[in-house]
Scaffold this motif. Structure first.
Motif, PDB file in Angstrom:
ATOM      1  N   ARG A  26      -9.302   2.267  20.364  1.00  0.00           N
ATOM      2  CA  ARG A  26      -9.360   0.947  20.971  1.00  0.00           C
ATOM      3  C   ARG A  26      -8.287   0.051  20.378  1.00  0.00           C
ATOM      4  NH1 ARG A  26     -13.694   3.045  19.679  1.00  0.00           N
ATOM      5  NH2 ARG A  26     -13.865   1.967  17.691  1.00  0.00           N
ATOM      6  N   VAL A  27      -7.687  -0.763  21.242  1.00  0.00           N
ATOM      7  CA  VAL A  27      -6.551  -1.587  20.819  1.00  0.00           C
ATOM      8  C   VAL A  27      -6.941  -2.531  19.705  1.00  0.00           C
ATOM      9  CG1 VAL A  27      -4.990  -3.408  21.572  1.00  0.00           C
ATOM     10  CG2 VAL A  27      -5.424  -1.452  23.045  1.00  0.00           C
ATOM     11  N   GLY A  28      -8.108  -3.135  19.771  1.00  0.00           N
ATOM     12  CA  GLY A  28      -8.480  -4.123  18.781  1.00  0.00           C
ATOM     13  C   GLY A  28      -8.778  -3.547  17.423  1.00  0.00           C
ATOM     14  N   ALA A  29      -8.938  -2.237  17.312  1.00  0.00           N
ATOM     15  CA  ALA A  29      -9.198  -1.588  16.031  1.00  0.00           C
ATOM     16  C   ALA A  29      -8.062  -0.639  15.736  1.00  0.00           C
ATOM     17  CB  ALA A  29     -10.522  -0.845  16.073  1.00  0.00           C
ATOM     18  N   ALA A  30      -6.868  -1.197  15.689  1.00  0.00           N
ATOM     19  CA  ALA A  30      -5.665  -0.378  15.559  1.00  0.00           C
ATOM     20  C   ALA A  30      -5.698   0.442  14.293  1.00  0.00           C
ATOM     21  CB  ALA A  30      -4.434  -1.282  15.562  1.00  0.00           C
ATOM     22  N   THR A  31      -5.288   1.699  14.400  1.00  0.00           N
ATOM     23  CA  THR A  31      -5.219   2.582  13.254  1.00  0.00           C
ATOM     24  C   THR A  31      -3.995   2.245  12.422  1.00  0.00           C
ATOM     25  OG1 THR A  31      -6.220   4.299  14.580  1.00  0.00           O
ATOM     26  CG2 THR A  31      -5.183   4.988  12.546  1.00  0.00           C
ATOM     27  N   LEU A  32      -4.159   2.237  11.100  1.00  0.00           N
ATOM     28  CA  LEU A  32      -3.064   1.863  10.218  1.00  0.00           C
ATOM     29  C   LEU A  32      -2.263   3.086   9.811  1.00  0.00           C
ATOM     30  CD1 LEU A  32      -5.063  -0.618   8.018  1.00  0.00           C
ATOM     31  CD2 LEU A  32      -3.421  -1.172   9.793  1.00  0.00           C
ATOM     32  N   SER A  33      -0.967   2.919   9.719  1.00  0.00           N
ATOM     33  CA  SER A  33      -0.088   4.024   9.351  1.00  0.00           C
ATOM     34  C   SER A  33       0.960   3.540   8.375  1.00  0.00           C
ATOM     35  CB  SER A  33       0.591   4.591  10.594  1.00  0.00           C
ATOM     36  OG  SER A  33       1.645   5.432  10.230  1.00  0.00           O
ATOM     37  N   LEU A  34       1.187   4.316   7.327  1.00  0.00           N
ATOM     38  CA  LEU A  34       2.154   3.924   6.311  1.00  0.00           C
ATOM     39  C   LEU A  34       3.554   4.409   6.591  1.00  0.00           C
ATOM     40  CD1 LEU A  34       0.140   4.534   3.047  1.00  0.00           C
ATOM     41  CD2 LEU A  34       0.654   2.373   4.148  1.00  0.00           C
ATOM     42  N   GLN A  61       2.670  -3.864  -2.197  1.00  0.00           N
ATOM     43  CA  GLN A  61       1.967  -2.609  -2.451  1.00  0.00           C
ATOM     44  C   GLN A  61       0.460  -2.806  -2.362  1.00  0.00           C
ATOM     45  OE1 GLN A  61       3.324  -1.354  -6.327  1.00  0.00           O
ATOM     46  NE2 GLN A  61       4.947  -0.070  -5.461  1.00  0.00           N
ATOM     47  N   ASN A  62      -0.027  -3.849  -3.021  1.00  0.00           N
ATOM     48  CA  ASN A  62      -1.465  -4.106  -3.009  1.00  0.00           C
ATOM     49  C   ASN A  62      -1.969  -4.454  -1.617  1.00  0.00           C
ATOM     50  OD1 ASN A  62      -1.798  -3.653  -5.770  1.00  0.00           O
ATOM     51  ND2 ASN A  62      -1.298  -5.778  -6.298  1.00  0.00           N
ATOM     52  N   GLY A  63      -1.148  -5.188  -0.860  1.00  0.00           N
ATOM     53  CA  GLY A  63      -1.541  -5.527   0.501  1.00  0.00           C
ATOM     54  C   GLY A  63      -1.657  -4.313   1.389  1.00  0.00           C
ATOM     55  N   VAL A  64      -0.693  -3.406   1.263  1.00  0.00           N
ATOM     56  CA  VAL A  64      -0.726  -2.183   2.052  1.00  0.00           C
ATOM     57  C   VAL A  64      -1.944  -1.347   1.684  1.00  0.00           C
ATOM     58  CG1 VAL A  64       0.436   0.011   2.447  1.00  0.00           C
ATOM     59  CG2 VAL A  64       1.744  -2.117   2.498  1.00  0.00           C
ATOM     60  N   ARG A  65      -2.215  -1.221   0.390  1.00  0.00           N
ATOM     61  CA  ARG A  65      -3.387  -0.436  -0.033  1.00  0.00           C
ATOM     62  C   ARG A  65      -4.680  -1.058   0.509  1.00  0.00           C
ATOM     63  NH1 ARG A  65      -0.565  -0.322  -5.174  1.00  0.00           N
ATOM     64  NH2 ARG A  65       0.324   1.758  -5.520  1.00  0.00           N
ATOM     65  N   ALA A  66      -4.787  -2.366   0.409  1.00  0.00           N
ATOM     66  CA  ALA A  66      -5.992  -3.035   0.905  1.00  0.00           C
ATOM     67  C   ALA A  66      -6.141  -2.845   2.410  1.00  0.00           C
ATOM     68  CB  ALA A  66      -5.942  -4.525   0.556  1.00  0.00           C
ATOM     69  N   ALA A  67      -5.027  -2.925   3.135  1.00  0.00           N
ATOM     70  CA  ALA A  67      -5.089  -2.765   4.588  1.00  0.00           C
ATOM     71  C   ALA A  67      -5.519  -1.361   4.971  1.00  0.00           C
ATOM     72  CB  ALA A  67      -3.732  -3.094   5.206  1.00  0.00           C
ATOM     73  N   THR A  68      -4.995  -0.351   4.278  1.00  0.00           N
ATOM     74  CA  THR A  68      -5.366   1.020   4.618  1.00  0.00           C
ATOM     75  C   THR A  68      -6.830   1.303   4.278  1.00  0.00           C
ATOM     76  OG1 THR A  68      -4.558   1.829   2.482  1.00  0.00           O
ATOM     77  CG2 THR A  68      -3.028   1.897   4.348  1.00  0.00           C
ATOM     78  N   GLN A  69      -7.395   0.497   3.379  1.00  0.00           N
ATOM     79  CA  GLN A  69      -8.810   0.611   3.038  1.00  0.00           C
ATOM     80  C   GLN A  69      -9.676  -0.344   3.854  1.00  0.00           C
ATOM     81  OE1 GLN A  69      -8.829  -0.083  -1.207  1.00  0.00           O
ATOM     82  NE2 GLN A  69      -7.563   1.722  -1.623  1.00  0.00           N
ATOM     83  N   ARG A  70      -9.034  -1.026   4.801  1.00  0.00           N
ATOM     84  CA  ARG A  70      -9.718  -1.951   5.707  1.00  0.00           C
ATOM     85  C   ARG A  70     -10.342  -3.132   4.959  1.00  0.00           C
ATOM     86  NH1 ARG A  70      -9.651   0.627  10.524  1.00  0.00           N
ATOM     87  NH2 ARG A  70     -11.070  -0.837  11.499  1.00  0.00           N
ATOM     88  N   ARG A  71      -9.770  -3.497   3.842  1.00  0.00           N
ATOM     89  CA  ARG A  71     -10.187  -4.692   3.102  1.00  0.00           C
ATOM     90  C   ARG A  71      -9.303  -5.850   3.577  1.00  0.00           C
ATOM     91  NH1 ARG A  71      -8.849  -4.594  -1.890  1.00  0.00           N
ATOM     92  NH2 ARG A  71      -7.722  -2.618  -2.044  1.00  0.00           N
ATOM     93  N   LEU A  96       0.841  -8.883   8.203  1.00  0.00           N
ATOM     94  CA  LEU A  96      -0.186  -9.901   8.385  1.00  0.00           C
ATOM     95  C   LEU A  96      -0.700  -9.874   9.823  1.00  0.00           C
ATOM     96  CD1 LEU A  96      -1.585 -12.115   6.728  1.00  0.00           C
ATOM     97  CD2 LEU A  96       0.182 -13.704   7.508  1.00  0.00           C
ATOM     98  N   GLY A  97       0.200  -9.665  10.762  1.00  0.00           N
ATOM     99  CA  GLY A  97      -0.219  -9.549  12.153  1.00  0.00           C
ATOM    100  C   GLY A  97      -1.147  -8.374  12.377  1.00  0.00           C
ATOM    101  N   ASN A  98      -0.866  -7.255  11.712  1.00  0.00           N
ATOM    102  CA  ASN A  98      -1.743  -6.096  11.839  1.00  0.00           C
ATOM    103  C   ASN A  98      -3.135  -6.395  11.309  1.00  0.00           C
ATOM    104  OD1 ASN A  98       0.298  -4.509  12.924  1.00  0.00           O
ATOM    105  ND2 ASN A  98       1.006  -3.826  10.929  1.00  0.00           N
ATOM    106  N   VAL A  99      -3.198  -7.136  10.210  1.00  0.00           N
ATOM    107  CA  VAL A  99      -4.488  -7.522   9.655  1.00  0.00           C
ATOM    108  C   VAL A  99      -5.252  -8.388  10.643  1.00  0.00           C
ATOM    109  CG1 VAL A  99      -5.621  -8.861   7.837  1.00  0.00           C
ATOM    110  CG2 VAL A  99      -3.763  -7.296   7.255  1.00  0.00           C
ATOM    111  N   HIS A 100      -4.579  -9.401  11.187  1.00  0.00           N
ATOM    112  CA  HIS A 100      -5.246 -10.301  12.130  1.00  0.00           C
ATOM    113  C   HIS A 100      -5.670  -9.559  13.399  1.00  0.00           C
ATOM    114  CE1 HIS A 100      -3.103 -13.865  10.009  1.00  0.00           C
ATOM    115  NE2 HIS A 100      -4.329 -13.705   9.549  1.00  0.00           N
ATOM    116  N   LEU A 101      -4.855  -8.617  13.842  1.00  0.00           N
ATOM    117  CA  LEU A 101      -5.231  -7.835  15.018  1.00  0.00           C
ATOM    118  C   LEU A 101      -6.455  -6.984  14.720  1.00  0.00           C
ATOM    119  CD1 LEU A 101      -4.645  -6.927  17.902  1.00  0.00           C
ATOM    120  CD2 LEU A 101      -2.998  -5.285  16.994  1.00  0.00           C
TER     121      LEU A 101
END
Length: 303
Positions: A26-34, A61-71, A96-101
């Motif tokens: 689903r678009v609103g739950a976009a999968t994160l990719s490094l 680095q910390n932001g990317v890690r948190a995002a991949t953990q959905r924090r 930041l846009g990916n987080v908000h999405l």
């Protein structure tokens, strides 16, 4: 300095869909990719080679890690720290846009991606991620009954997909995202062309090839769809969506025994594939395939 970028582009880096999950999530739950990393100064051709350990900014680095953990709250905080340190960081705005999405805030995400684009107009990833946000806004508008506004957002999403493609002709996620939007607007020939291009650029992603097969079926090429889906399940036997889709295609093609075999495999992987409501929620199938599956499930239930 390279900056690690988290893409919302449907996990295009994985070798396959990994099993039962649909790669067209689903678009609103976009999968994160490094693996799609970029910065304001990093050419798109380099984007595929940036690794987290190459990122110099600890907050990034910390932001990317948190995002991949959905924090998401932590990720947003770290990316805001990056922006305080580097106000012109296109990567920080795009992340930041990916987080908000992912938080279900597509309007805010569009603004974030637009800032990233203004700072790095030649980078493809902010365009393809803004396309995801515009598509979600279109879905929201259509759900509320405002079809004219939905079409406006879908057109914006298509422009962004093509802008991403123009900046990197090998950006397979941009073609995949275009296919998704073309399905939304009922342009099935265009969707098939986009999915085919994505699958050719990323042959290791089973979900891309499955989506191409689904559009072959929509475009009255059932035999070709059957052959392609068989290839997908042969290489990825635990891909439940592919097993279910193949069952529907085989059933309407008169191959009842094979259809039941593949359907049983799908249900054994996840019993929810026997429910039409689940299928509609979890997939991005074209209308003809939904119709075929509904008929198959109705006959199966009556039997």
């Amino acid at each position: 300095m390279a900056s690690e970028h988290v893409s919302a582009a449907n996990n295009p880096c994985s070798a396959s869909d990994g099993g039962t999950a649909s790669i067209g999530a689903r678009v609103g739950a976009a999968t994160l990719s490094l693996c799609l990393a970029l910065s304001a100064l990093t050419p798109a051709a380099w984007a595929y080679n940036v690794r987290l350990r190459d990122v110099e900014n600890p907050a990034m680095q910390n932001g990317v890690r948190a995002a991949t953990q959905r924090r998401w709250d932590d990720a947003e905080r770290f990316f805001q720290i990056v922006l305080q340190q580097e106000p012109d960081s296109a990567s920080a705005y795009s992340n930041l846009g990916n987080v908000h999405l992912s938080e279900g805030r597509p309007e805010v995400a569009v603004a974030d991606f637009s800032r990233a684009i203004a700072l790095a107009p030649e980078a493809p990833v902010p365009y393809l991620n803004r396309a995801l946000a515009e598509e979600q806004l279109g879905v929201n508008a259509a759900t509320s009954g405002n079809q004219a506004q939905a079409e406006q957002h879908y057109r914006a999403a298509l422009r962004d997909c093509r802008d991403a493609q123009a900046r990197d002709a090998k950006e397979f996620a941009a073609f995949f995202n275009e296919g998704n939007v073309q399905v939304r607007v009922g342009a099935y020939d265009a969707a098939l062309a986009a999915y085919s291009r994505a699958a050719d650029l990323a042959p290791g992603i089973a979900g891309y090839r499955l989506r191409q097969a689904e559009l072959l079926f929509q475009n009255a090429r059932a035999a070709d769809a059957d052959t392609m889906m068989r290839g997908v399940v042969r290489k990825n036997p635990n891909f439940a969506e592919a097993q279910a889709a193949l069952a529907a295609v085989e059933w309407v093609s008169g191959q009842q025994g094979k259809a039941e075999e593949h359907f049983d495999k799908a249900v054994n992987l996840d019993p929810r594939w026997s429910k039409m409501a689940f299928i509609r929620q979890q997939t991005r199938w074209p209308p003809a395939l939904y119709d075929a599956m509904e008929k198959f499930l109705a006959i199966a239930a009556s039997g």
